[in-house]
Design a protein around this motif. Structure first.
Motif, PDB file in Angstrom:
ATOM      1  N   MET A 142      -8.660   5.098   3.193  1.00 24.46           N
ATOM      2  CA  MET A 142      -9.953   4.397   3.862  1.00 24.46           C
ATOM      3  C   MET A 142      -8.996   3.044   4.057  1.00 24.46           C
ATOM      4  O   MET A 142      -9.617   2.283   5.067  1.00 24.46           O
ATOM      5  CB  MET A 142     -10.768   4.224   2.752  1.00 24.46           C
ATOM      6  N   ALA A 143      -8.170   2.656   3.416  1.00 31.52           N
ATOM      7  CA  ALA A 143      -7.520   1.259   3.787  1.00 31.52           C
ATOM      8  C   ALA A 143      -7.012   1.143   5.194  1.00 31.52           C
ATOM      9  O   ALA A 143      -6.860   0.354   5.978  1.00 31.52           O
ATOM     10  CB  ALA A 143      -6.559   0.730   2.783  1.00 31.52           C
TER      11      ALA A 143
ATOM     12  N   TYR B 200       0.853  -1.246   0.078  1.00 31.88           N
ATOM     13  CA  TYR B 200       0.061  -0.041  -0.028  1.00 31.88           C
ATOM     14  C   TYR B 200       0.768   1.316  -0.050  1.00 31.88           C
ATOM     15  O   TYR B 200       1.789   1.365   0.862  1.00 31.88           O
ATOM     16  CB  TYR B 200      -0.823   0.123   1.220  1.00 31.88           C
ATOM     17  N   SER B 201       0.557   2.260  -0.855  1.00 32.57           N
ATOM     18  CA  SER B 201       1.420   3.492  -0.804  1.00 32.57           C
ATOM     19  C   SER B 201       0.199   4.472  -1.343  1.00 32.57           C
ATOM     20  O   SER B 201      -0.299   4.529  -2.532  1.00 32.57           O
ATOM     21  CB  SER B 201       2.504   3.595  -1.587  1.00 32.57           C
ATOM     22  N   PRO B 202       0.179   5.634  -0.377  1.00 27.73           N
ATOM     23  CA  PRO B 202      -0.681   6.692  -0.803  1.00 27.73           C
ATOM     24  C   PRO B 202      -0.054   7.518  -1.923  1.00 27.73           C
ATOM     25  O   PRO B 202       0.788   8.525  -1.849  1.00 27.73           O
ATOM     26  CB  PRO B 202      -0.762   7.345   0.492  1.00 27.73           C
ATOM     27  N   GLN B 203      -0.620   7.274  -3.115  1.00 27.30           N
ATOM     28  CA  GLN B 203      -0.051   7.877  -4.441  1.00 27.30           C
ATOM     29  C   GLN B 203      -1.111   8.330  -5.026  1.00 27.30           C
ATOM     30  O   GLN B 203      -2.395   8.010  -4.900  1.00 27.30           O
ATOM     31  CB  GLN B 203       1.006   7.163  -5.207  1.00 27.30           C
TER      32      GLN B 203
ATOM     33  N   ARG C 168      -5.940   8.963  -3.432  1.00 29.91           N
ATOM     34  CA  ARG C 168      -5.225   9.203  -1.959  1.00 29.91           C
ATOM     35  C   ARG C 168      -6.472   8.777  -0.807  1.00 29.91           C
ATOM     36  O   ARG C 168      -6.386   8.022   0.041  1.00 29.91           O
ATOM     37  CB  ARG C 168      -4.597  10.411  -1.652  1.00 29.91           C
ATOM     38  N   PHE C 169      -7.506   9.400  -1.115  1.00 29.95           N
ATOM     39  CA  PHE C 169      -8.615   9.201  -0.160  1.00 29.95           C
ATOM     40  C   PHE C 169      -9.047   7.900   0.024  1.00 29.95           C
ATOM     41  O   PHE C 169      -9.192   7.337   1.235  1.00 29.95           O
ATOM     42  CB  PHE C 169      -9.881  10.246  -0.687  1.00 29.95           C
TER      43      PHE C 169
END
Ligand SMILES: Nc1ncnc2c1ncn2[C@@H]1O[C@H](COP(=O)(O)OP(=O)(O)OP(=O)(O)O)[C@@H](O)[C@H]1O
Ligand SMILES: [Mg+2]
Lengths: 287, 224
Positions: B161-162, B147-150, B156-157
């Motif tokens: 949530m993950a 998982y990487s917020p990109q 990203r939103f």
């Protein structure tokens, strides 16, 4: 009068499946009993029944009776029972609700309406009992796992319960923390005569202290006997046999294959000495 | 400050908030801020409190800068920022010098708030560090699973949530366990409850309360 007595006790949470099925057990005052069984066997539920949370807190339906020191739990309240039974849940983190160590212990006493002067004194005593003297002002979040577990124990011991119920108290502890917690429980058991009922999946760690094993499976009481009898039963009937400590598997296997009988092994040292003797004898025979 | 009863400090918090709203001149607000800083210095609070205050000042400066960019009134911007600092500082004083247990005892014994509610306040504060640690652990666990917020804001939103879902689920289970453990510890029978700490008012408390009331009346008279 036994410390804990269940008479034909059955229980179901809010769905029809019986989680405890017609259980009858008698646990003597001052004993150190261990509940064993696979996941979902009903071990936690049995603990909660002794503490009165089942059925007082969870509702559901029950039949039969549970007595603690002669008190019929269903006719008492959880607050009343808290004076007799101290309960440590599996998730110890969540049971700590205050900012500092001394406040945590005081909280239990405040709940019972103990006078402030007495609280100060009792907090000191009980922290000494669990080896947390000197940590009074420490923030709860800064304690190690083992220390937190001791603090939960202290906050439960503060009200001087006659019975301690612990659900997998060492599941989050390292081997050293586990060992010292059981040492402490054993002291409380031996010196203060507190009856101890504990759920533990690592049988080897409790063997030195336990005097009674309670084997559950699918909500039914399979056997309630001395540790050695329950272990041989588990091996013979292949019930939850994977939990038998390796040394005992060896012992039971030797006993089955030969005519040799060993006395119970409570510790690794006992096993080593006895096995050593056997090997010597064998060597002499062969020579 | 630590010797002053929690209820007095609670009153101080309320009064300072009123003063920050009522006062409109920059010197007066500055004086209020300086007084509060002196109080903090007298209370000998730890360095973490000062770190918090430093970030408060930076935040207020950014706020003032933004306001100045919008309406080009430097005085108004400075006043807004000082009001914010003045109001927030008093909470720092309250929280840094009062033990939560004492505050809840005061709320129950003197303000007659049901203990269950007062207790929630203390418990919430106790669990903030746990909650932060948990969210970090979940982020790390998710990172291990790729998982990487990109991506854009929406992506990203959804990926956040993950992290949030397991966090909320865990928080719910935790609060259930906590409720059970409280019952097991005999919590909830308010009739018999005691408090270890003395939170009654002493002479200095009455003096402080009186002067706060006088000062507020003076301000109100001045204005109207
Ligand atoms: N609060 C609850 N509501 C409904 N059902 C429950 C609840 N708690 C447990 N159960 C069910 O009761 C059964 C026995 O659960 P229990 O937690 O007593 O088992 P356990 O022996 O402690 O298991 P484990 O070793 O996994 O902790 C399980 O089938 C479980 O799904
Ligand atoms: Mg369980």
């Amino acid at each position: 009068m036994p410390a804990i007595a269940l008479q034909n006790f059955s229980y179901a949470y809010n769905h029809p499946k019986k989680v405890l099925d017609n259980i009858t057990i008698s646990i003597e005052k001052g004993s150190f009993s261990v509940i064993l069984g696979p996941s979902g066997a009903g071990k936690t539920t049995l603990c909660l029944a002794v503490a009165g949370a089942v059925p007082h807190y969870f509702g559901g339906s029950s039949a039969g009776k549970v007595y603690v020191t002669g008190i019929h739990t269903q006719e008492s309240s959880m607050q009343q029972l808290a004076l007799t039974v101290g309960t440590v849940l599996q998730d110890y983190e969540t049971q700590l609700v205050t900012m500092t160590v001394e406040e945590e212990v005081a909280f239990s006493l405040e709940n019972l309406g103990i006078a402030p002067e007495e609280i100060t004194q009792r907090v000191e005593e009980v922290l000494a009992k669990v080896g947390l003297t000197g940590y009074e002002k420490q923030a709860v979040t800064d304690l190690s796992g083992g220390q937190k577990q001791r603090l939960v124990l202290a906050s439960v011991l503060a009200t001087n319960p006659k019975i301690l119920v612990l659900d997998e108290p060492t599941s989050a502890l390292d081997p050293e923390g586990t060992h010292s917690l059981y040492k402490l429980l054993s002291d409380l058991n031996q010196e203060h005569g507190i009856t101890i009922l504990v759920v533990e999946h690592d049988i080897a760690t409790v063997l030195p202290y336990a005097d009674q094993f309670i084997l559950l499976e699918n909500g039914q009481l399979i056997l309630n006997d001395t540790p050695e009898n329950v272990l041989s039963f588990m091996a013979k009937k292949q019930i939850f046999a994977e939990a038998i400590p390796p040394l005992w598997q060896l012992k039971l296997m030797i006993e089955e294959l030969t005519t040799r009988q060993f006395p119970p092994w409570h510790t690794e040292e006992e096993a080593i000495t006895q096995l050593g003797k056997v090997l010597e004898e064998e060597a002499r025979k062969n020579a | 400050m630590q010797k002053i009863a929690p209820i007095t400090k609670l009153a101080l918090t309320i009064f300072v908030t009123i003063w920050s709203i009522v006062l409109q001149s920059l010197p007066a607000l500055t004086a209020l801020i300086v007084c509060q800083l002196i109080l903090l210095a007298i209370a000998k609070v730890g360095s973490s409190v000062y770190k918090g205050i430093a970030s408060l000042f930076i935040f207020a400066a950014i706020l003032a800068g933004m306001q100045y960019a919008i309406n080009h009134d430097i005085l108004l911007a400075a006043i807004t920022a000082s009001k914010m600092i003045a109001m927030t500082l008093v909470f720092f004083i309250l929280l840094a010098t009062t033990r939560m247990q004492d505050l809840s005892a005061a709320l129950v014994l003197q303000c007659h708030i049901p203990y269950e509610y007062a207790f929630m306040l203390t418990a919430a504060l106790r669990f903030i560090p746990d909650f932060l640690a948990e969210s970090k652990a979940i982020q790390e666990a998710q990172a291990c699973r790729g998982y990487s917020p990109q991506g854009n804001v929406l992506q990203r939103f959804f990926s956040y949530m993950a992290v949030i879902k397991p966090l909320v689920l865990k928080a719910v289970t935790k609060s259930e366990t906590m409720a059970l453990s409280l019952e097991l510890r005999g919590f909830g029978s308010r009739k018999t409850r005691s408090f270890k700490n003395n939170v009654t008012l002493a002479l200095q408390d009455y003096a402080m309360l009186l002067s706060m009331i006088l000062f507020t009346s003076y301000l109100v008279i001045q204005i109207y």
